[in-house]
Scaffold this motif. Structure first.
Motif, short mmCIF file in Angstrom:
data_model
loop_
_atom_site.label_atom_id
_atom_site.label_comp_id
_atom_site.label_asym_id
_atom_site.label_seq_id
_atom_site.Cartn_x
_atom_site.Cartn_y
_atom_site.Cartn_z
N UNK A 7 0.72 -1.29 0.15
CA UNK A 7 0.10 -0.14 0.08
C UNK A 7 0.91 1.47 0.07
N UNK A 8 1.94 1.22 0.68
CA UNK A 8 3.04 2.43 0.67
C UNK A 8 3.66 2.70 -0.38
N UNK A 9 4.37 3.85 -0.52
CA UNK A 9 5.25 3.99 -1.62
C UNK A 9 6.47 3.30 -1.48
N UNK A 10 7.08 2.59 -0.36
CA UNK A 10 8.10 2.01 -0.20
C UNK A 10 7.76 0.60 0.73
N UNK A 11 8.12 -0.43 0.51
CA UNK A 11 8.13 -1.57 1.17
C UNK A 11 8.70 -1.68 2.59
N UNK A 12 8.10 -2.39 3.50
CA UNK A 12 8.56 -2.64 4.73
C UNK A 12 8.94 -1.43 5.76
N UNK A 13 8.00 -0.26 5.81
CA UNK A 13 8.02 0.65 6.39
C UNK A 13 7.93 0.47 7.91
N UNK A 14 7.36 -0.76 8.49
CA UNK A 14 7.25 -1.09 9.77
C UNK A 14 8.83 -1.51 10.15
N UNK A 15 9.47 -2.26 9.59
CA UNK A 15 10.52 -2.47 9.78
C UNK A 15 11.85 -1.49 9.81
N UNK A 16 11.47 -0.56 8.61
CA UNK A 16 12.43 0.46 8.70
C UNK A 16 12.07 1.59 9.98
N UNK A 17 10.78 1.93 10.04
CA UNK A 17 10.82 2.79 11.63
C UNK A 17 11.18 2.07 12.87
N UNK A 18 10.78 0.61 12.75
CA UNK A 18 11.04 -0.05 14.16
C UNK A 18 12.60 -0.27 14.43
N UNK A 112 14.84 -12.52 -6.66
CA UNK A 112 15.09 -13.87 -6.53
C UNK A 112 13.97 -14.74 -6.77
N UNK A 113 12.84 -14.18 -6.84
CA UNK A 113 11.70 -15.01 -6.79
C UNK A 113 11.05 -14.81 -8.48
N UNK A 114 11.77 -14.02 -9.08
CA UNK A 114 11.11 -13.77 -10.48
C UNK A 114 10.05 -12.82 -10.41
N UNK A 115 9.99 -11.99 -9.28
CA UNK A 115 8.50 -11.56 -8.57
C UNK A 115 8.54 -9.93 -9.17
N UNK A 116 7.45 -9.46 -8.71
CA UNK A 116 7.01 -7.97 -9.07
C UNK A 116 6.45 -7.39 -7.98
N UNK A 117 7.29 -6.30 -7.78
CA UNK A 117 6.68 -5.46 -6.56
C UNK A 117 5.98 -3.93 -6.94
N UNK A 118 4.59 -4.23 -6.47
CA UNK A 118 3.68 -3.22 -6.82
C UNK A 118 3.28 -2.35 -5.75
N UNK A 119 3.94 -1.03 -5.87
CA UNK A 119 3.66 -0.17 -4.96
C UNK A 119 2.47 0.79 -4.90
N UNK A 120 2.10 1.16 -3.76
CA UNK A 120 1.02 2.28 -3.89
C UNK A 120 -0.27 1.34 -4.20
N UNK A 135 -7.29 -15.70 -4.67
CA UNK A 135 -6.78 -14.58 -5.14
C UNK A 135 -7.05 -13.26 -4.38
N UNK A 136 -6.76 -12.23 -5.11
CA UNK A 136 -7.02 -10.85 -4.34
C UNK A 136 -7.76 -9.75 -5.04
N UNK A 137 -8.44 -8.98 -4.52
CA UNK A 137 -9.15 -7.70 -5.21
C UNK A 137 -8.23 -6.47 -4.70
N UNK A 138 -7.72 -5.77 -5.67
CA UNK A 138 -6.81 -4.62 -5.22
C UNK A 138 -7.40 -3.37 -5.87
N UNK A 139 -6.57 -2.23 -5.20
CA UNK A 139 -7.00 -0.86 -5.72
C UNK A 139 -5.70 0.19 -5.75
N UNK A 140 -5.47 0.64 -6.59
CA UNK A 140 -4.34 1.63 -6.70
C UNK A 140 -4.58 2.82 -6.12
#
Length: 254
Positions: A7-18, A112-120, A135-140
């Motif tokens: 959801x945020x513009x950068x992943x892992x904000x909890x860990x970054x703040x903690x 490493x997982x050949x994955x995709x990060x979708x921020x926001x 699966x999931x429903x999502x919103x930008x």
């Protein structure tokens, strides 16, 4: 393939703040001259958390915590020397986590997982078929665009919910707060709770929910976040009625 919706513009904000992680019997402890073990952690776990360290959950945590930090370290996370103890523990097990400039461990893990990060992009609801999450429903967040993504497996890695006072009050009416000051991660709004409910999950051990103070309001920034303070007192702790509620001289690690 793996897709990470954040959801945020950068992943892992909890860990970054903690910025800290509890781990047992790690190379960083050994490098600092400390000796630790899962058995030692289990013996002290009740004093640290109030629950026994002999059950399957804590035992697995003790066994895997060091490997988890080592795994992060190979993907750009810098693990500092353990500096402080936790609660009633006798050994330094709190490891500071620092990110190497220009390297995002989350991006490296997903690559490493050949994955995709979708921020926001926030996940709103599960897609359910025959009683299973498929699966999931999502919103930008910025555009409001909605969509669906099917998946063989869905992992919900939601954070805390102390910022969502209605959720806290629903589970623990006695914790209803007036004019609360928050120190928690601004994204701790419990956005994963409706998802869990829609998937059929319920609350477990609400008596373990608690809010605790380890910050004070900045008098120069009355509309902003509180100041986090460390153990460099002197300080006192008071409740909403202005009365002290603990013996402050027993608090050494905050």
């Amino acid at each position: 393939n793996v897709i990470l919706f954040e959801r945020e513009e950068a992943a892992g904000s909890g860990l970054r703040l903690g910025g800290r992680a509890f781990a047992v019997n790690t190379p960083w402890q050994a490098a600092a001259g400390g000796e630790d073990s899962g058995e030692a952690a289990a013996a002290e776990w009740s004093g640290i958390t109030g629950v026994s360290g002999d059950s399957a959950g804590p035992q697995r945590f003790f066994a895997e915590s060091s490997a988890t930090l080592e795994w992060l370290a190979t993907r750009g996370a810098e693990i500092g020397e353990p500096l402080i103890t936790a609660g009633g523990g006798s050994l330094a097990r709190i490891h500071p986590l620092l990110w190497t400039p220009g390297v995002d461990p989350f991006e490296a893990v997903m690559a490493g997982f050949s994955g995709e990060v979708r921020l926001g992009v926030e996940v709103k609801w599960p897609l359910v078929a025959d009683g299973a999450v498929v699966g999931v429903r999502w919103r930008e967040v910025a555009t409001g665009l909605e969509g669906e993504t099917a998946a063989r497996s869905v992992v919900l890695a939601t954070g805390g919910f102390l910022r969502d006072l209605s959720s806290v009050t629903l589970l623990r009416p006695d914790l209803a707060a007036r004019d609360p000051l928050f120190e928690t991660n601004p994204s701790s709004t419990g956005s994963g709770i409706p998802f869990l409910g829609a998937a059929g999950a319920g609350a477990n051990q609400p008596e373990e929910i608690g809010a605790y103070l380890h910050s004070v309001q900045d008098p120069g920034e009355v509309e902003g976040e509180p100041l986090i303070f460390g153990s460099n007192g002197p300080f006192i702790l008071v409740g909403a009625d202005g009365r002290r509620f603990t013996l402050d001289d027993t608090l050494t690690d905050l």
